[in-house]
Scaffold this active site. Structure first.
Site, PDB file in Angstrom:
ATOM      1  N   PHE A 143       0.852  -1.191   0.000  1.00  0.00           N
ATOM      2  CA  PHE A 143       0.000   0.000   0.000  1.00  0.00           C
ATOM      3  C   PHE A 143       0.892   1.248   0.000  1.00  0.00           C
ATOM      4  O   PHE A 143       1.885   1.300   0.731  1.00  0.00           O
ATOM      5  CB  PHE A 143      -0.905  -0.014   1.233  1.00  0.00           C
ATOM      6  CG  PHE A 143      -1.942   1.063   1.216  1.00  0.00           C
ATOM      7  CD1 PHE A 143      -3.053   0.955   0.403  1.00  0.00           C
ATOM      8  CD2 PHE A 143      -1.798   2.206   1.987  1.00  0.00           C
ATOM      9  CE1 PHE A 143      -4.004   1.950   0.358  1.00  0.00           C
ATOM     10  CE2 PHE A 143      -2.743   3.214   1.950  1.00  0.00           C
ATOM     11  CZ  PHE A 143      -3.850   3.088   1.135  1.00  0.00           C
ATOM     12  N   ASP A 219       1.605  -5.148   8.229  1.00  0.00           N
ATOM     13  CA  ASP A 219       0.439  -4.266   8.206  1.00  0.00           C
ATOM     14  C   ASP A 219      -0.784  -5.175   8.058  1.00  0.00           C
ATOM     15  O   ASP A 219      -0.931  -5.874   7.045  1.00  0.00           O
ATOM     16  CB  ASP A 219       0.574  -3.290   7.024  1.00  0.00           C
ATOM     17  CG  ASP A 219      -0.578  -2.300   6.933  1.00  0.00           C
ATOM     18  OD1 ASP A 219      -1.665  -2.591   7.467  1.00  0.00           O
ATOM     19  OD2 ASP A 219      -0.397  -1.250   6.287  1.00  0.00           O
ATOM     20  N   TYR A 244     -10.716   1.259  10.854  1.00  0.00           N
ATOM     21  CA  TYR A 244     -11.987   1.617  10.186  1.00  0.00           C
ATOM     22  C   TYR A 244     -12.436   0.642   9.106  1.00  0.00           C
ATOM     23  O   TYR A 244     -13.472   0.836   8.503  1.00  0.00           O
ATOM     24  CB  TYR A 244     -11.901   3.031   9.583  1.00  0.00           C
ATOM     25  CG  TYR A 244     -10.649   3.339   8.768  1.00  0.00           C
ATOM     26  CD1 TYR A 244     -10.522   2.863   7.472  1.00  0.00           C
ATOM     27  CD2 TYR A 244      -9.630   4.115   9.297  1.00  0.00           C
ATOM     28  CE1 TYR A 244      -9.382   3.154   6.728  1.00  0.00           C
ATOM     29  CE2 TYR A 244      -8.489   4.407   8.567  1.00  0.00           C
ATOM     30  CZ  TYR A 244      -8.369   3.921   7.276  1.00  0.00           C
ATOM     31  OH  TYR A 244      -7.249   4.198   6.550  1.00  0.00           O
ATOM     32  N   LYS A 245     -11.663  -0.427   8.872  1.00  0.00           N
ATOM     33  CA  LYS A 245     -12.062  -1.372   7.816  1.00  0.00           C
ATOM     34  C   LYS A 245     -12.918  -2.479   8.436  1.00  0.00           C
ATOM     35  O   LYS A 245     -14.012  -2.212   8.895  1.00  0.00           O
ATOM     36  CB  LYS A 245     -10.814  -1.909   7.116  1.00  0.00           C
ATOM     37  CG  LYS A 245      -9.981  -0.824   6.436  1.00  0.00           C
ATOM     38  CD  LYS A 245      -8.760  -1.433   5.784  1.00  0.00           C
ATOM     39  CE  LYS A 245      -7.776  -0.393   5.276  1.00  0.00           C
ATOM     40  NZ  LYS A 245      -8.270   0.367   4.127  1.00  0.00           N
ATOM     41  N   ARG A 390     -13.272  -3.286  -6.920  1.00  0.00           N
ATOM     42  CA  ARG A 390     -12.957  -4.039  -5.707  1.00  0.00           C
ATOM     43  C   ARG A 390     -14.234  -4.261  -4.900  1.00  0.00           C
ATOM     44  O   ARG A 390     -15.019  -3.337  -4.709  1.00  0.00           O
ATOM     45  CB  ARG A 390     -11.957  -3.212  -4.894  1.00  0.00           C
ATOM     46  CG  ARG A 390     -10.963  -3.995  -4.104  1.00  0.00           C
ATOM     47  CD  ARG A 390      -9.878  -3.079  -3.580  1.00  0.00           C
ATOM     48  NE  ARG A 390     -10.411  -1.968  -2.798  1.00  0.00           N
ATOM     49  CZ  ARG A 390      -9.803  -1.456  -1.722  1.00  0.00           C
ATOM     50  NH1 ARG A 390      -8.666  -1.960  -1.305  1.00  0.00           N
ATOM     51  NH2 ARG A 390     -10.321  -0.444  -1.072  1.00  0.00           N
TER      52      ARG A 390
HETATM   53  C1  LIG Z   1      -2.717  -1.597   3.890  1.00  0.00           C
HETATM   54  C2  LIG Z   1      -3.024  -0.218   4.353  1.00  0.00           C
HETATM   55  N1  LIG Z   1      -2.190   0.407   5.198  1.00  0.00           N
HETATM   56  C3  LIG Z   1      -2.420   1.665   5.635  1.00  0.00           C
HETATM   57  C4  LIG Z   1      -3.539   2.356   5.206  1.00  0.00           C
HETATM   58  C5  LIG Z   1      -3.757   3.791   5.640  1.00  0.00           C
HETATM   59  O1  LIG Z   1      -4.014   3.881   6.959  1.00  0.00           O
HETATM   60  P1  LIG Z   1      -4.220   5.304   7.691  1.00  0.00           P
HETATM   61  O2  LIG Z   1      -5.138   6.099   6.846  1.00  0.00           O
HETATM   62  O3  LIG Z   1      -4.824   4.908   9.008  1.00  0.00           O
HETATM   63  O4  LIG Z   1      -2.902   5.943   7.858  1.00  0.00           O
HETATM   64  C6  LIG Z   1      -4.454   1.729   4.353  1.00  0.00           C
HETATM   65  C7  LIG Z   1      -5.654   2.456   3.930  1.00  0.00           C
HETATM   66  O5  LIG Z   1      -6.476   2.009   3.180  1.00  0.00           O
HETATM   67  C8  LIG Z   1      -4.176   0.434   3.912  1.00  0.00           C
HETATM   68  O6  LIG Z   1      -5.009  -0.187   3.067  1.00  0.00           O
END
Ligand SMILES: Cc1ncc(COP(=O)(O)O)c(C=O)c1O
Length: 414
Positions: A143, A219, A244-245, A390
């Site tokens: 990501f 992550d 939040y997911k 998606r």
């Molecule tokens: C794998 C992954 N890591 C990190 C994030 C971003 O996290 P944050 O907005 O809490 O920094 C996302 C957001 O979709 C994500 O999919």
């Protein structure tokens, strides 16, 4: 013809999908042991919500909890609620609850900041483990925020380190480690990829990382709350993840940081008063708290943390093995129906449930137009550029008939 014709399993899936009916999917819902959980959520009528991998749905109890936090704890309790409602203990308390979802020990997880900030913290701890090692290794398809954070930390530390990007998958990682393992400080990967949904074998990859003397940072944003995790059994060093997911913590919910106990002596980069051993002494001298609390920085966002805690409480009631079984079944059914009925769409997610998270991505040259048309029909997923659609299958509230109806809408649109 799509790839379903290429293997016997594919042919079987194709025929099975063509002989299914909406009624047979409704029967699966009827027999679903997780059935009661859907009623726990606010889901607007007429909407098929397949984006819980981006923003989870709102549990009723979370709305009620927010009401209580705002009306009673803030409105009436005012500043007394830091103690009376134990606001001050929320980051550790909610962290311990998330620890149960990800197979960590109590006292190894704290809820704080965003995933990006927690990545910065975790990575800076990881780089202290063996300061002689220069390489931060990551999947090149990680990501973007993970890669941005790594680059910015490396720059911040005076460019003594280097970010090395490798292809996705255990084999590519192992090949890299075989040639340059002694230079590697940390391997930082997302367990389930945000586009393909391909899942790393956490035990295998972590063991390979440890064999070369490096540490592993995972992550878990697309894994926690959708599938079983066992950080302790995998001997994971550091981890972060979104609230939040699949955890349904609400928009902008705080994230969580896992640090294995053996690393609780390491210094964090944003030493703030909430990570102090006695914040309310207002001492001019920083003295880090013991344990996971030392990785806090500032005041916890009480309202959004209360939402996350309440949603995690709900999730802890659900048997995780059942959630995983249903998530695989929902994704299998979706893939089979898409391949049978919309052969123009390319499925880029692994067919094999064991190596897949809980979302499915499809390729279409006009993905944004397709998604807009689906949303107009009440089917909410999302797009990732340049050409991916998606769809997330949160097993607590997505039904089998939602899969059926979503594919029917997709057939019409495509
Ligand atoms: C794998 C992954 N890591 C990190 C994030 C971003 O996290 P944050 O907005 O809490 O920094 C996302 C957001 O979709 C994500 O999919």
């Amino acid at each position: 013809m799509g790839s379903y014709g290429e293997t016997r399993a594919g042919i079987w899936r194709y025929h099975a999908a063509m002989t299914e009916t909406r009624d047979s999917f409704a029967a699966l819902d009827h027999a679903d042991p997780l059935q009661r959980f859907r009623a726990e959520f606010d889901l607007p009528p007429g909407v098929i919500y397949l984006d819980g991998n981006s923003l989870g749905a709102l549990p009723h109890r979370t709305r009620e909890r927010l009401r209580a936090v705002v009306d009673r704890e803030w409105g009436e309790g005012l500043i007394r609620s830091w103690g009376d409602a134990d606001w001050i203990g929320m980051p550790q308390r909610t962290g311990d609850k998330i620890a149960r979802l990800i197979g960590a020990h109590p006292g190894e997880v704290v809820v704080t900041d965003s995933t990006s900030v927690d990545l910065f913290k975790a990575l800076s701890l990881a780089l202290q483990v063996d300061p002689a090692r220069r390489l931060v290794v990551s999947d090149r398809n990680n990501f973007p925020t993970d890669l941005y954070v790594a680059e910015s930390l490396i720059a911040h530390l005076g460019a003594r380190h280097e970010l090395a990007l490798v292809d996705s998958g255990e084999a590519a990682l192992e090949a890299f480690l075989a040639s340059r393992g002694s230079e590697v400080a940390v391997v930082m990967n997302t367990h389930v990829n945000f586009t393909t949904a391909r899942m790393y074998d956490m035990a295998r990859a972590t063991a390979a990382i440890h064999r070369v003397g490096a540490v592993a940072l995972w992550d878990l944003s697309h894994s926690a709350g959708a599938l079983p995790l066992d950080l302790a059994a995998c001997d994971v060093d550091f981890a972060v993840g979104c609230g939040y997911k699949y955890l349904n913590g609400g928009p902008g919910a705080p994230a969580y940081l896992y640090v294995a106990k053996r690393f609780h002596h390491l210094r964090q980069p944003i030493a703030g008063w909430m990570g102090h051993a006695s914040p309310f002494d207002f001492s001019g001298q920083y003295r880090a708290a013991t344990g996971i609390s030392r990785y806090l920085s500032g005041t916890p966002p009480v309202i959004s943390m209360a939402a996350l805690e309440s949603s995690v409480d709900l999730m802890l009631e659900a048997p995780m093995a059942e959630m995983r079984r249903k998530s695989i079944a929902l994704c299998d059914a979706f893939i089979a129906l898409v391949e049978a009925k919309c052969p123009r769409l390319e499925v880029i997610t692994p067919r094999e449930g064991a190596v897949r998270g809980s979302h499915v991505s499809l390729r279409h040259p006009r993905s944004q137009d397709v998604m807009n048309a689906l949303i107009a029909r009440g089917v909410i997923g999302d797009c990732r550029p340049p050409d991916l659609l998606r769809f997330g299958f949160a097993p607590l509230y997505v039904r089998y008939i939602d899969v059926w109806d979503a594919v029917e809408a997709l057939v019409q649109v495509v």
